[in-house]
Motif scaffolding. Structure first.
Motif, PDB file in Angstrom:
ATOM      1  N   VAL A  34       3.335   0.389  15.462  1.00 31.67           N
ATOM      2  CA  VAL A  34       4.082   1.154  14.405  1.00 31.67           C
ATOM      3  C   VAL A  34       5.125   0.291  13.901  1.00 31.67           C
ATOM      4  CG1 VAL A  34       3.034   3.425  15.069  1.00 31.67           C
ATOM      5  CG2 VAL A  34       5.078   2.870  15.721  1.00 31.67           C
ATOM      6  N   GLY A  35       5.565   0.675  12.757  1.00 34.90           N
ATOM      7  CA  GLY A  35       6.838  -0.151  12.250  1.00 34.90           C
ATOM      8  C   GLY A  35       7.217   0.428  10.924  1.00 34.90           C
ATOM      9  N   THR A  36       7.997  -0.269  10.312  1.00 33.00           N
ATOM     10  CA  THR A  36       8.523   0.276   8.857  1.00 33.00           C
ATOM     11  C   THR A  36       8.443  -1.017   7.972  1.00 33.00           C
ATOM     12  OG1 THR A  36      10.873  -0.634   8.924  1.00 33.00           O
ATOM     13  CG2 THR A  36      10.310   1.966   9.682  1.00 33.00           C
ATOM     14  N   PHE A  37       8.065  -0.619   6.524  1.00 28.49           N
ATOM     15  CA  PHE A  37       7.720  -1.680   5.854  1.00 28.49           C
ATOM     16  C   PHE A  37       8.140  -1.228   4.124  1.00 28.49           C
ATOM     17  CE2 PHE A  37       4.071   1.053   4.907  1.00 28.49           C
ATOM     18  CZ  PHE A  37       3.653   0.587   3.598  1.00 28.49           C
ATOM     19  N   ALA A  38       8.331  -2.165   3.171  1.00 27.95           N
ATOM     20  CA  ALA A  38       8.545  -1.732   1.945  1.00 27.95           C
ATOM     21  C   ALA A  38       7.566  -2.483   1.195  1.00 27.95           C
ATOM     22  CB  ALA A  38       9.999  -2.158   1.553  1.00 27.95           C
ATOM     23  N   GLY A  39       7.086  -2.148  -0.161  1.00 27.81           N
ATOM     24  CA  GLY A  39       6.195  -2.892  -0.923  1.00 27.81           C
ATOM     25  C   GLY A  39       4.926  -3.005  -0.417  1.00 27.81           C
ATOM     26  N   THR A  40       4.235  -3.973  -0.012  1.00 32.12           N
ATOM     27  CA  THR A  40       2.784  -4.106   0.555  1.00 32.12           C
ATOM     28  C   THR A  40       2.561  -4.601   1.745  1.00 32.12           C
ATOM     29  OG1 THR A  40       2.172  -4.014  -1.780  1.00 32.12           O
ATOM     30  CG2 THR A  40       0.609  -4.595  -0.339  1.00 32.12           C
ATOM     31  N   ALA A  67       2.327  -9.457   9.658  1.00 37.16           N
ATOM     32  CA  ALA A  67       1.925  -8.683   8.487  1.00 37.16           C
ATOM     33  C   ALA A  67       3.514  -8.321   7.800  1.00 37.16           C
ATOM     34  CB  ALA A  67       1.220  -7.103   8.961  1.00 37.16           C
ATOM     35  N   GLY A  68       3.371  -8.440   6.322  1.00 35.36           N
ATOM     36  CA  GLY A  68       4.633  -8.224   5.560  1.00 35.36           C
ATOM     37  C   GLY A  68       4.634  -8.925   4.469  1.00 35.36           C
ATOM     38  N   GLY A  69       5.555  -8.414   3.698  1.00 33.80           N
ATOM     39  CA  GLY A  69       5.676  -8.884   2.298  1.00 33.80           C
ATOM     40  C   GLY A  69       6.830  -9.473   1.950  1.00 33.80           C
ATOM     41  N   SER A  70       7.473  -9.145   0.625  1.00 35.23           N
ATOM     42  CA  SER A  70       8.741  -9.823   0.349  1.00 35.23           C
ATOM     43  C   SER A  70      10.117  -9.087   0.877  1.00 35.23           C
ATOM     44  CB  SER A  70       8.712  -9.833  -1.464  1.00 35.23           C
ATOM     45  OG  SER A  70       8.780  -8.507  -1.701  1.00 35.23           O
ATOM     46  N   SER A  71       9.670  -7.974   1.206  1.00 39.53           N
ATOM     47  CA  SER A  71      11.040  -7.186   2.212  1.00 39.53           C
ATOM     48  C   SER A  71      10.990  -7.478   3.426  1.00 39.53           C
ATOM     49  CB  SER A  71      10.963  -5.705   1.430  1.00 39.53           C
ATOM     50  OG  SER A  71      11.033  -5.650   0.096  1.00 39.53           O
ATOM     51  N   ILE A  91       6.655   4.280   6.884  1.00 45.76           N
ATOM     52  CA  ILE A  91       5.937   4.106   8.052  1.00 45.76           C
ATOM     53  C   ILE A  91       4.679   3.534   8.206  1.00 45.76           C
ATOM     54  CG2 ILE A  91       5.629   5.177  10.367  1.00 45.76           C
ATOM     55  CD1 ILE A  91       8.319   5.276   9.662  1.00 45.76           C
ATOM     56  N   VAL A  92       4.286   2.561   9.021  1.00 48.75           N
ATOM     57  CA  VAL A  92       3.038   1.711   9.139  1.00 48.75           C
ATOM     58  C   VAL A  92       2.408   2.052  10.252  1.00 48.75           C
ATOM     59  CG1 VAL A  92       3.951  -0.225   9.594  1.00 48.75           C
ATOM     60  CG2 VAL A  92       1.512  -0.137   8.394  1.00 48.75           C
ATOM     61  N   PHE A  93       1.015   2.326  10.313  1.00 51.58           N
ATOM     62  CA  PHE A  93       0.425   2.736  11.781  1.00 51.58           C
ATOM     63  C   PHE A  93      -0.926   1.674  11.715  1.00 51.58           C
ATOM     64  CE2 PHE A  93      -3.178   4.782  13.426  1.00 51.58           C
ATOM     65  CZ  PHE A  93      -2.887   4.816  14.845  1.00 51.58           C
ATOM     66  N   ALA A  94      -1.014   0.975  12.586  1.00 53.68           N
ATOM     67  CA  ALA A  94      -2.264   0.077  12.528  1.00 53.68           C
ATOM     68  C   ALA A  94      -2.697  -0.154  13.789  1.00 53.68           C
ATOM     69  CB  ALA A  94      -1.735  -1.453  12.013  1.00 53.68           C
ATOM     70  N   THR A  95      -4.076  -0.246  13.947  1.00 56.18           N
ATOM     71  CA  THR A  95      -4.772  -0.327  15.256  1.00 56.18           C
ATOM     72  C   THR A  95      -5.694  -1.851  15.344  1.00 56.18           C
ATOM     73  OG1 THR A  95      -6.777   0.896  14.599  1.00 56.18           O
ATOM     74  CG2 THR A  95      -4.869   1.850  15.597  1.00 56.18           C
ATOM     75  N   PHE A  96      -5.886  -2.325  16.494  1.00 58.73           N
ATOM     76  CA  PHE A  96      -6.733  -3.274  16.890  1.00 58.73           C
ATOM     77  C   PHE A  96      -7.337  -3.164  18.197  1.00 58.73           C
ATOM     78  CE2 PHE A  96      -2.896  -4.806  14.458  1.00 58.73           C
ATOM     79  CZ  PHE A  96      -3.522  -5.661  13.789  1.00 58.73           C
ATOM     80  N   ASP A  97      -8.695  -3.938  18.269  1.00 55.79           N
ATOM     81  CA  ASP A  97      -9.201  -3.832  19.450  1.00 55.79           C
ATOM     82  C   ASP A  97      -8.672  -4.956  20.226  1.00 55.79           C
ATOM     83  OD1 ASP A  97     -10.512  -6.105  18.895  1.00 55.79           O
ATOM     84  OD2 ASP A  97     -12.454  -5.464  18.385  1.00 55.79           O
ATOM     85  N   GLY A 117       8.241 -12.967   3.729  1.00 53.08           N
ATOM     86  CA  GLY A 117       9.374 -12.372   3.112  1.00 53.08           C
ATOM     87  C   GLY A 117      10.635 -12.794   3.887  1.00 53.08           C
ATOM     88  N   GLU A 118      11.475 -11.818   3.545  1.00 56.35           N
ATOM     89  CA  GLU A 118      12.617 -11.769   4.461  1.00 56.35           C
ATOM     90  C   GLU A 118      12.556 -11.654   6.123  1.00 56.35           C
ATOM     91  OE1 GLU A 118      16.913  -9.090   4.755  1.00 56.35           O
ATOM     92  OE2 GLU A 118      15.324  -8.669   3.284  1.00 56.35           O
ATOM     93  N   CYS A 119      11.681 -10.804   6.449  1.00 59.37           N
ATOM     94  CA  CYS A 119      11.113 -10.743   7.792  1.00 59.37           C
ATOM     95  C   CYS A 119       9.879  -9.913   7.893  1.00 59.37           C
ATOM     96  CB  CYS A 119      12.223 -10.298   8.626  1.00 59.37           C
ATOM     97  SG  CYS A 119      12.557  -8.519   8.708  1.00 59.37           S
TER      98      CYS A 119
END
Length: 450
Positions: free
Chosen positions: A57-63, A35-39, A79-85, A439-441
């Motif tokens: 959990v992690g950090t992100f910029a943009g979408t 998951a990630g965008g251009s940043s 801050i991003v928080f996401a869950t999966f089964d 994107g960058e990473c």
């Protein structure tokens, strides 16, 4: 790198299965997602619940979109928080943050399918229950989310959190560093020097049940933490001077000495052990198994001895060790790292249900973790290794390409499946096909079935 930076140890996860726990969840599948965008988006930490669900959990910029729909940042880094089964199906996700850049988050699983996150911040932060403001220059926002990602409680500590672990009965134990005075519940902790270590146990509503502070006239910073199945707290880190953790002032051989502290479920001292010589040694990760044995890992120069003979470094090397509940060595291993920085090469560890250990981190050039030597693909690569309860090497693998791949968090669930997160540039393949950064990473999340 300065010695003070070396003291900011990475967090570790505790794993323990008590007799009253429900049967293990289904084994689940191996999967990997990006998951990630251009940043540049960073995967920081991962946790898993009793039902096998995973939170990252992690950090992100943009979408950013983990598969459940896009999330848009409000500032330069959110801050991003996401869950999966356990099969990799995306679940609830959320973002937190304001116009300013937010710190690196942490997450642990607690009872009832809920999650507790912690974020160090220098500005106001809302985790869903209203804005939280640091009482001084910086603080740590701690909040609980239910299985649907909805706010349960949130609170602000006037300190920096470096490690957090589930404490049983819906509680969490947090550790980190503070200066001056720190108010936790009805108790005020006062630092003895520039910064001291604190540890506190928070109940299911975020209220402190007990708190401790440890320090000297020198610099003490945050430590790694784990909690065993009996509620005992294990702290690991490094010391620049003697410190009294409750059993009298520690010894100090010089430089930075590795230290392991055990407190009981009420926060009372059980033992303190220091390791090292005049060079630098630091415990950067701690974990426990179902029998209360303790795993430690970190980097060292010079020599250190966990009780069964000296380990000698060839420069700056990686160590892992298993100790029994009294702190006596069961086994230890050391591995040569090249071009190792104290922070960047900090290992992450997690015990498995059989008393073995999984280790992850990153390396350059080459690394032999006990099996076939791993060759680097490029700048920095990710390694994952597994050992049985006796310390015998079972498996080790590397992942990367000519660019950078960065290690973040690690957890092992109750079936023995390992889950890792971090960040990558370019392309990385964890066995389910290549992931390509947008994107960058980008953030990666990979689950290896047991």
């Amino acid at each position: 790198m300065k010695k003070r930076t070396l003291l900011f140890a990475g967090a570790a996860l505790a794993l323990g299965c008590g007799p009253a726990e429900p049967p293990p969840p289904p084994a689940g599948s191996a999967f990997s997602v990006r998951a990630g965008g251009s940043s540049c988006d960073l995967g920081a930490e991962v946790a898993t619940g009793a039902d096998g669900h995973v939170a990252v959990v992690g950090t992100f910029a943009g979408t950013i979109d983990f598969g459940g729909g896009p999330l848009d940042s409000a500032g330069s880094s959110d801050i991003v928080f996401a869950t999966f089964d356990a099969e990799g199906k995306p679940g609830p996700a959320a973002r937190f943050g304001g116009p300013a850049q937010d710190g690196i988050p942490r997450v642990v699983a607690v009872d009832g399918g809920s999650w507790v996150i912690a974020v160090n911040t220098q500005t106001e932060l809302d985790l869903g229950g209203g804005p939280l403001t640091p009482p001084g220059a910086a603080g740590a926002a701690i909040g609980k989310l239910d299985a649907q990602g909805k706010h349960v409680y949130s609170t602000m500590l006037g300190a920096t959190v470096s490690g957090m672990a589930a404490g049983g009965s819906d509680a969490v134990v947090a550790t980190g560093s503070f200066s001056g005075s720190l108010v936790l519940g009805g108790e005020t902790l006062t630092s003895a020097g520039a910064t001291d270590v604190f540890v506190t146990k928070l109940d299911g509503k975020g209220a402190p049940t007990w708190s401790r502070a440890f320090g000297s006239a020198s610099l003490e910073s945050g430590m790694a933490v784990a909690v065993d199945g009996s509620g005992n707290v294990l702290l690991g880190g490094g010391l620049l001077a003697p410190v009294d953790f409750g059993g009298g002032a520690t010894s100090h051989a010089g430089g930075v000495d590795a230290v392991l502290v055990k407190l009981d479920a009420n926060g009372d001292h059980v033992f303190t052990k220091t390791f090292g010589d005049a060079a630098d040694q630091v415990i950067q990760a701690v974990s426990t198994d179902a029998q209360g044995n303790v795993f430690v890992a970190g980097l060292f120069e010079g020599r250190l001895d966990f009780g069964s003979g000296e380990l000698a470094s060839q420069g700056r090397d990686l160590f892992v060790a298993k100790l029994d509940p009294s702190g006596a060595e069961l086994w230890s291993r050391t591995f040569r790292l090249t071009s190792a920085e104290w922070d960047d090469s900090a290992p992450r560890i997690a015990a498995d249900p059989d008393g073995g250990l999984v280790v992850t981190g990153m390396f350059t050039d080459a690394l032999n973790l006990g099996g076939v030597p791993l060759e680097g693909f490029g700048q920095t690569d990710i390694y994952v290794a597994r050992y049985n309860a006796a310390g015998k090497h079972l498996d080790s693998r590397s992942f990367g390409d000519p660019s950078y791949q960065l290690a973040g968090g690690l957890v092992v669930d109750r079936t023995g499946a390992a889950v890792i997160t971090g960040s990558f540039y370019g392309t990385v393949d964890f066995g389910q096909g290549p992931l390509e950064s947008a994107g960058e990473c980008d953030i990666y999340l990979a689950r290896f079935a047991p």
